[in-house]
Structures are given as C-alpha cells and as structure tokens.
Design a protein around this motif. Structure first.
Motif, short mmCIF file in Angstrom:
data_model
loop_
_atom_site.label_atom_id
_atom_site.label_comp_id
_atom_site.label_asym_id
_atom_site.label_seq_id
_atom_site.Cartn_x
_atom_site.Cartn_y
_atom_site.Cartn_z
N ALA A 21 0.81 -1.22 0.00
CA ALA A 21 0.00 0.00 0.00
C ALA A 21 0.84 1.27 0.00
O ALA A 21 0.28 2.37 -0.10
N GLY A 22 2.16 1.14 0.10
CA GLY A 22 2.98 2.34 0.10
C GLY A 22 2.74 3.19 1.33
O GLY A 22 2.51 2.67 2.43
N HIS A 23 2.76 4.51 1.17
CA HIS A 23 2.60 5.40 2.33
C HIS A 23 1.67 6.56 1.97
O HIS A 23 1.58 6.98 0.81
N PRO A 24 0.94 7.08 2.96
CA PRO A 24 -0.11 8.06 2.67
C PRO A 24 0.41 9.37 2.10
O PRO A 24 -0.32 10.05 1.37
N ASN B 211 10.34 11.18 7.12
CA ASN B 211 9.20 12.05 6.84
C ASN B 211 7.94 11.27 6.49
O ASN B 211 6.94 11.88 6.11
N LEU B 212 7.98 9.94 6.62
CA LEU B 212 6.85 9.10 6.25
C LEU B 212 6.29 8.43 7.50
O LEU B 212 6.99 7.73 8.23
N THR B 213 5.00 8.64 7.73
CA THR B 213 4.40 8.27 9.01
C THR B 213 4.40 6.77 9.26
O THR B 213 4.53 6.34 10.41
N ASN B 214 4.24 5.95 8.22
CA ASN B 214 4.17 4.51 8.48
C ASN B 214 5.52 3.97 8.95
O ASN B 214 5.58 3.11 9.83
N TYR B 215 6.62 4.50 8.40
CA TYR B 215 7.93 4.05 8.85
C TYR B 215 8.25 4.57 10.25
O TYR B 215 8.77 3.84 11.09
N VAL B 216 7.93 5.83 10.50
CA VAL B 216 8.18 6.38 11.83
C VAL B 216 7.34 5.64 12.88
O VAL B 216 7.83 5.32 13.97
N GLY B 217 6.10 5.35 12.54
CA GLY B 217 5.27 4.60 13.48
C GLY B 217 5.84 3.23 13.79
O GLY B 217 5.83 2.78 14.94
N ASN B 218 6.36 2.56 12.78
CA ASN B 218 6.97 1.25 13.02
C ASN B 218 8.22 1.38 13.88
O ASN B 218 8.47 0.55 14.78
N ALA C 70 13.63 11.99 19.86
CA ALA C 70 15.04 12.35 19.83
C ALA C 70 15.79 11.61 18.72
O ALA C 70 16.73 12.15 18.13
N ASP C 71 15.35 10.40 18.42
CA ASP C 71 15.99 9.62 17.35
C ASP C 71 15.62 10.13 15.97
O ASP C 71 16.37 9.92 15.00
N PHE C 72 14.46 10.80 15.86
CA PHE C 72 13.99 11.25 14.56
C PHE C 72 14.42 12.68 14.23
O PHE C 72 14.27 13.13 13.09
N ALA C 73 14.93 13.40 15.21
CA ALA C 73 15.30 14.81 14.99
C ALA C 73 16.60 14.93 14.21
O ALA C 73 17.48 14.06 14.26
N ASP C 74 16.70 16.03 13.45
CA ASP C 74 17.95 16.40 12.78
C ASP C 74 18.51 15.30 11.88
O ASP C 74 19.72 15.03 11.88
#
Length: 286
Positions: A101-104, A205-212, A221-225
């Motif tokens: 389904a890819g990403h939204p 920048n993709l919510t499905n990967y960040v959610g996982n 803190a891991d996602f910043a910068d």
C-alpha cells in the motif's frame, strides 16, 4: 514457451538478494546472478505490464526477480495479474510478485489500506496469481498476519533484526520473511553518514515508517535532525564487508529466510565492487 510448474511450492529466493530500483540494467542483473545473489528485488515498479521484470528475467538464467513493491493504488490488480501470468509462463519459479500500500504522503487514494490490500488480493486470486507467488510489504502486526494468511509471506522495509524477530513470531514458522537491509560499505562513520543520511532522512518524513520505528523503541530524539546515531546504526549497516555480513546474519538468526541488501553508494558510483565484496564476505559462492 515453458510450461508453468507446480505453483504450490515456494520459490527459492536464496539466503541473500540485492534490492535495487526499477531502472536496474540487465547487465547488473547478470553480474548479481554470477556472484550468487538469489534474488533481485525491484523497488517502486510503476508499470502494470511489469516489462522491467520480464527484461531482467530474459537476461538471466536462474536469478529470481521480485517486486518490492508494486503499489496497489497505481497498478490495477487485473492488469498486474495478466502480466504475472505472461511472465510466469515464460519464466516459471523465477518471479515473486510483491505488492503493498505504500505510504499516505505519496498517495491521495490512501484510505482503508488494510481493506484495500484484501480487495487487491481478491482480484489477484481471480486473475490466477497463486498465493505462493506473491508477497506483501508488511510492517505492523495486522498486515504481517495478512501476509502470512494470503501470500507467501512478508517483505518488511527499513527494519532491524528486532523487527525481524517479532515478525517471525507473528508469522509463525512457515511463511516467507524477507526483510530489506540498507548497507554502506564505509568504515568511517562520518563518511558513512554522509552517504546514508539522505536516504534515511527521506523515510523519517513518512508516518508509516516512523510509526513502526516507535514500536521498536525509538522516539522523537531519534527522529530529529536527520536521525540519531543510534537510529542510523540500527537501520543502516556500515563498515567493511565482514562487519556488514555479521549484520545480515543477525537477521537470519532472528528468523529471516532471506535478506535483500540495498547498497547505498555515492552518486554515480558503480555498485558492483560493493556487491562483489559482500558476496565474498557472505560466502555466496559466485
């Protein structure tokens, strides 16, 4: 034209494959086959006729080609099913149809993706695509279960051995588990990050990967910068070929049947030296 063989048994992907973009040239596929990679995964295949798959299979003799993935929103399932049958008739046991389904953020039609995946698989059923010849891009528990129930198994992307371990627990011992793994062959951390950061930043920048990744224990803190060193080290294997090989084996020990290596190189750099070094370190026997 070859006859299609028994489609109830699993395709042999080999223990290690190469993940490349869909513009991969046949010459690279031939060399990957010679080096001992079992499968060539093609990312973001946008043509429902799947001509790139057919071209690469025509150029090789035993290499499996898998799509990682065909997007369900932009590739009509009936057309994809017809393409599968055409290709499988010519190249039995060498094509695995990966869909997802890819990403939204990239798809305005992205609504009720779980139901949309089920509906897509229904059309593939009607179109004659065997369960054993298709796989799902899957990250979370619900789609992992669907992959195990309605396809040969799962192709998780941007994951760690911890995710592989959890995915195997969800899938059970039978279904295919074939995670993608990003690789930078560089022993200097600064240079490794310079090569890998653009790729990692895109997925943050993709919510499905960040959610996982949150499910795996990472946080803001891991996602910043552009991503913390901890996150970079977990998602992108870097170092010499021997160190990378240890990371690949960690996925196998965690329950992966197959690992698809995406080699990240500086722009306009030939990937073959890296794939040769990895094949030697992994004992692929090419």
């Amino acid at each position: 034209m070859d006859e299609i063989t028994d489609e109830t048994h699993k395709i042999d992907l080999g223990a290690v494959g190469a993940w490349r973009h869909a513009d991969t040239e046949p010459e690279l596929a031939v060399e990957l086959e010679r080096l001992g990679y079992g499968t060539l995964w093609l990312g973001n295949v946008t043509d429902p006729e799947l001509t790139v798959v057919e071209r690469l299979l025509d150029a090789t003799e035993s290499l499996v080609v898998a799509t990682g993935i065909v997007n369900i929103w932009s590739n009509p399932a009936d057309r994809v099913a017809r393409s599968y049958r055409r290709i499988a008739a010519r190249h039995p046991d060498r094509f695995l149809l990966g869909v997802g389904a890819g990403h939204p953020e990239a798809t305005k039609e992205f609504v009720r993706p779980y139901q949309a995946l089920n509906d897509y698989l229904d059309v593939l059923d009607d179109g004659g695509v065997p369960v054993s010849r298709r796989a799902l891009a899957a990250l979370g528990p619900r789609v992992l279960r669907l992959a195990g129930e309605r396809t040969a198994g799962a192709h998780p992307y941007l994951v760690t051995p911890d995710h592989t371990r959890g995915a195997r627990d969800i899938l059970g011992p039978g279904p295919l588990l074939a995670p993608e793994q990003k690789v930078v062959l560089e022993t200097d951390r600064g240079r490794a990050r310079a090569i890998g950061d653009a790729t990692l930043g895109f997925y943050l920048n993709l919510t499905n990967y960040v959610g996982n990744l949150r499910r795996l224990g990472f946080d803001d803190a891991d996602f910043a910068d552009g991503g913390s060193d901890r996150l970079f080290d977990a998602l992108i294997l870097h170092g010499d070929a021997a160190r990378v090989a240890e990371g690949v084996r960690a996925h196998h020990k965690a329950g992966a049947d197959h690992v698809a290596l995406q080699l990240l190189n500086p722009a306009d750099t030939d990937p073959l030296p890296g794939y040769r070094a990895l094949a030697a370190a992994l004992g692929l026997g090419g």
